[in-house]
Design a protein around this motif. Structure first.
Motif, short mmCIF file in Angstrom:
data_model
loop_
_atom_site.label_atom_id
_atom_site.label_comp_id
_atom_site.label_asym_id
_atom_site.label_seq_id
_atom_site.Cartn_x
_atom_site.Cartn_y
_atom_site.Cartn_z
N THR A 181 18.47 -91.92 7.51
CA THR A 181 17.55 -92.15 8.61
C THR A 181 16.46 -91.11 8.54
O THR A 181 16.73 -89.91 8.47
CB THR A 181 18.30 -92.03 9.96
OG1 THR A 181 19.41 -92.90 9.89
CG2 THR A 181 17.42 -92.41 11.13
N VAL A 182 15.24 -91.55 8.53
CA VAL A 182 14.10 -90.64 8.50
C VAL A 182 13.85 -90.12 9.91
O VAL A 182 13.71 -90.92 10.84
CB VAL A 182 12.84 -91.37 7.95
CG1 VAL A 182 11.63 -90.46 7.98
CG2 VAL A 182 13.10 -91.89 6.54
N PRO A 183 13.83 -88.80 10.10
CA PRO A 183 13.57 -88.27 11.46
C PRO A 183 12.22 -88.76 12.00
O PRO A 183 11.32 -89.09 11.23
CB PRO A 183 13.54 -86.75 11.24
CG PRO A 183 14.23 -86.52 9.94
CD PRO A 183 14.01 -87.74 9.11
N GLU A 184 12.12 -88.77 13.32
CA GLU A 184 10.88 -89.26 13.96
C GLU A 184 10.30 -88.20 14.87
O GLU A 184 11.03 -87.35 15.36
CB GLU A 184 11.21 -90.49 14.81
CG GLU A 184 11.74 -91.66 14.04
CD GLU A 184 12.06 -92.84 14.95
OE1 GLU A 184 11.77 -93.97 14.57
OE2 GLU A 184 12.61 -92.63 16.06
N ILE A 185 8.99 -88.31 15.11
CA ILE A 185 8.38 -87.45 16.13
C ILE A 185 7.59 -88.33 17.10
O ILE A 185 7.07 -89.38 16.69
CB ILE A 185 7.44 -86.38 15.55
CG1 ILE A 185 6.44 -87.03 14.58
CG2 ILE A 185 8.16 -85.26 14.85
CD1 ILE A 185 5.25 -86.16 14.38
N VAL A 186 7.50 -87.88 18.33
CA VAL A 186 6.73 -88.65 19.31
C VAL A 186 5.25 -88.32 19.10
O VAL A 186 4.87 -87.16 18.98
CB VAL A 186 7.14 -88.29 20.76
CG1 VAL A 186 6.24 -88.99 21.77
CG2 VAL A 186 8.59 -88.68 20.99
N LEU A 187 4.43 -89.36 19.00
CA LEU A 187 3.00 -89.13 18.81
C LEU A 187 2.35 -88.73 20.12
O LEU A 187 2.56 -89.40 21.14
CB LEU A 187 2.33 -90.44 18.36
CG LEU A 187 2.23 -90.75 16.89
CD1 LEU A 187 1.29 -91.92 16.68
CD2 LEU A 187 1.75 -89.55 16.09
N PRO A 188 1.53 -87.67 20.12
CA PRO A 188 0.83 -87.32 21.36
C PRO A 188 -0.21 -88.39 21.70
O PRO A 188 -0.75 -89.03 20.80
CB PRO A 188 0.15 -85.99 21.01
CG PRO A 188 0.10 -85.93 19.52
CD PRO A 188 1.20 -86.78 19.00
N SER A 189 -0.45 -88.55 22.95
CA SER A 189 -1.43 -89.52 23.48
C SER A 189 -1.34 -90.91 22.89
O SER A 189 -2.35 -91.59 22.72
CB SER A 189 -2.87 -88.98 23.41
OG SER A 189 -3.21 -88.61 22.10
N PHE A 206 -15.80 -84.19 23.19
CA PHE A 206 -16.14 -85.40 23.97
C PHE A 206 -15.00 -86.41 24.07
O PHE A 206 -15.08 -87.36 24.83
CB PHE A 206 -17.41 -86.07 23.43
CG PHE A 206 -17.38 -86.36 21.95
CD1 PHE A 206 -16.59 -87.36 21.43
CD2 PHE A 206 -18.17 -85.61 21.07
CE1 PHE A 206 -16.57 -87.62 20.08
CE2 PHE A 206 -18.14 -85.86 19.71
CZ PHE A 206 -17.34 -86.88 19.20
N ALA A 207 -13.93 -86.23 23.29
CA ALA A 207 -12.86 -87.24 23.29
C ALA A 207 -12.17 -87.30 24.66
O ALA A 207 -11.80 -86.26 25.20
CB ALA A 207 -11.82 -86.88 22.22
N THR A 208 -12.03 -88.49 25.23
CA THR A 208 -11.22 -88.60 26.44
C THR A 208 -9.77 -88.87 26.04
O THR A 208 -8.84 -88.57 26.78
CB THR A 208 -11.73 -89.69 27.41
OG1 THR A 208 -11.72 -90.94 26.72
CG2 THR A 208 -13.14 -89.42 27.88
N ILE A 209 -9.59 -89.46 24.84
CA ILE A 209 -8.24 -89.55 24.24
C ILE A 209 -8.32 -88.70 22.97
O ILE A 209 -9.04 -89.03 22.03
CB ILE A 209 -7.89 -91.00 23.86
CG1 ILE A 209 -8.00 -91.94 25.08
CG2 ILE A 209 -6.49 -91.06 23.23
CD1 ILE A 209 -7.83 -93.42 24.76
N PRO A 210 -7.59 -87.57 22.93
CA PRO A 210 -7.68 -86.74 21.72
C PRO A 210 -7.03 -87.43 20.52
O PRO A 210 -6.16 -88.29 20.71
CB PRO A 210 -6.91 -85.46 22.10
CG PRO A 210 -6.12 -85.81 23.30
CD PRO A 210 -6.72 -87.01 23.95
N PRO A 211 -7.44 -87.08 19.31
CA PRO A 211 -6.83 -87.73 18.14
C PRO A 211 -5.35 -87.37 18.06
O PRO A 211 -4.98 -86.20 18.20
CB PRO A 211 -7.60 -87.13 16.95
CG PRO A 211 -8.18 -85.86 17.47
CD PRO A 211 -8.41 -86.06 18.94
N ALA A 212 -4.51 -88.38 17.79
CA ALA A 212 -3.07 -88.13 17.66
C ALA A 212 -2.77 -87.47 16.32
O ALA A 212 -1.85 -86.67 16.20
CB ALA A 212 -2.30 -89.44 17.79
#
Ligand code: NAP
Length: 313
Positions: A4-12, A179-185
């Motif tokens: 099983t490949v570990p996972e991470i939660v993506l921000p935003s 200027f990003a209102t949603i920052p890059p994940a």
């Protein structure tokens, strides 16, 4: 049993989307004897759940066919079990072309949504067909704010769970964050033992941006001597661990807390690359790794190369 490949939660990202730390790359190589459809299908059988595509690779159709087939065969019970990334090519880096370009990618992939869409390069050219390398005479001004606002729109429309960039320097990320209102994940950039990118990685960590390493074996686009795969120090480390150099490279990326996309269309090597999650590098390995000569492999997608693409970083 498939590891099983570990996972991470993506921000935003919408809905706490999780990204498997290792994905399969799909950039075309003239020498490959295996088709992308067969490779992706085999990878799903082996336990890969994250696939890295791009409009410019010309593989979206094959990736989509493999996913459809995997569902038909019952290898996965829902598309939601996969993490699919694609990238917008420089011809579409115009604010009004972003939403239609993403819709086109989705149609080619036969998907309703992407997990992650990236700006492939911080460059804009005249609209039109993909040309590689990019002819510098086709370059026009890159409207970062306009393009990013359209990507934010893509996320709001539900076309993608997360939005990000690729090949962005610290300077360009700083500008984007203003200027990003949603920052890059995510910022997908070259990281490997021969180009360790400590400064950029530290910056991304501080800002909560996930780094995805491409060309982790420094191999895909390289012709001739490979600073990593032909490296005597790494050969020694690999022998001492009873592993391959590729596994040392991938394990190092994992221990750095990075996500990475590695390309193998070969059944055995695909499996070998998955066998990196149950052992560790030693302090002495790290000492040796710090001696490896550092040099960027992928210097840019244009001909001739641009002087200011990396902002001297
Ligand atoms: P890579 O993954 O570092 O290397 C791929 C090459 O290594 C292939 O020729 C593969 O051959 C070989 N290989 C894989 N596993 C191996 C192993 N265990 N032992 C020996 N050889 C092995 O390079 P990459 O394809 O340049 O990068 C990976 C992915 O990153 C790409 O496919 C693409 O999705 C992405 N990428 C993104 C950008 C960007 O601008 N965002 C740029 C470059 C790449 P076999 O298939 O024969 O095993």
């Amino acid at each position: 049993m498939a590891p099983t490949v570990p996972e991470i939660v993506l921000p935003s990202a919408t809905g706490q989307r999780k990204m498997p730390v290792m994905g399969l790359g799909t950039a075309p190589e003239a020498t490959s004897k295996v088709t992308t459809k067969d490779a992706v299908l085999e990878a799903i059988k082996q336990g890969y759940r994250h696939f890295d595509a791009a409009a410019a690779y010309g593989v979206e159709h094959s990736v989509g066919e493999a996913i459809t087939e995997a569902l038909k065969l019952g290898l996965i019970s829902s598309r939601d079990e996969l993490f699919v990334t694609s990238k917008l090519w420089v011809t579409d880096n115009h604010p009004q072309l972003i939403v239609p370009a993403l819709k086109k990618s989705l149609k080619t992939l036969q998907l309703e949504y992407l997990d992650l869409i990236l700006i492939h390069w911080p460059i804009t050219t005249k609209p039109g067909a993909v040309k590689y390398p990019i002819d510098v005479s086709d370059i026009v001004e890159f409207d970062m704010e306009g393009v990013w606002t359209s990507l934010e729109e893509c996320k709001k429309l539900g076309l993608t769970k997360a939005i990000g960039v690729s090949n962005f320097s610290i300077k360009k990320l700083e500008k984007l964050l203003c200027f990003a209102t949603i920052p890059p994940a995510v910022n997908q950039v070259e990281v490997n033992l021969g180009w360790q990118q400590e400064k950029l990685r530290a910056f991304c960590k501080e800002k909560g941006i996930i780094v995805t390493a491409f060309s982790p074996l420094r191999k895909g686009a390289s012709r001739g001597a490979n600073l990593v795969m032909d490296n005597d120090i790494l050969k020694e480390l690999a022998d001492a661990h009873g592993k391959t150099i590729a596994q040392i490279c991938l394990r190092w990326l994992y221990e750095q807390g990075l996500t990475f996309v590695v390309k193998s269309y070969d059944k055995e090597r695909m499996n070998q690359n998955l066998q990196i999650f149950d052992w560790s590098l030693t302090e002495n390995d790290y000492k040796k790794i710090s001696e490896i000569h550092q040099e960027r492999l992928i210097k840019g997608p244009t001909k001739p190369l641009l002087d200011d693409l990396w902002d001297e970083e």
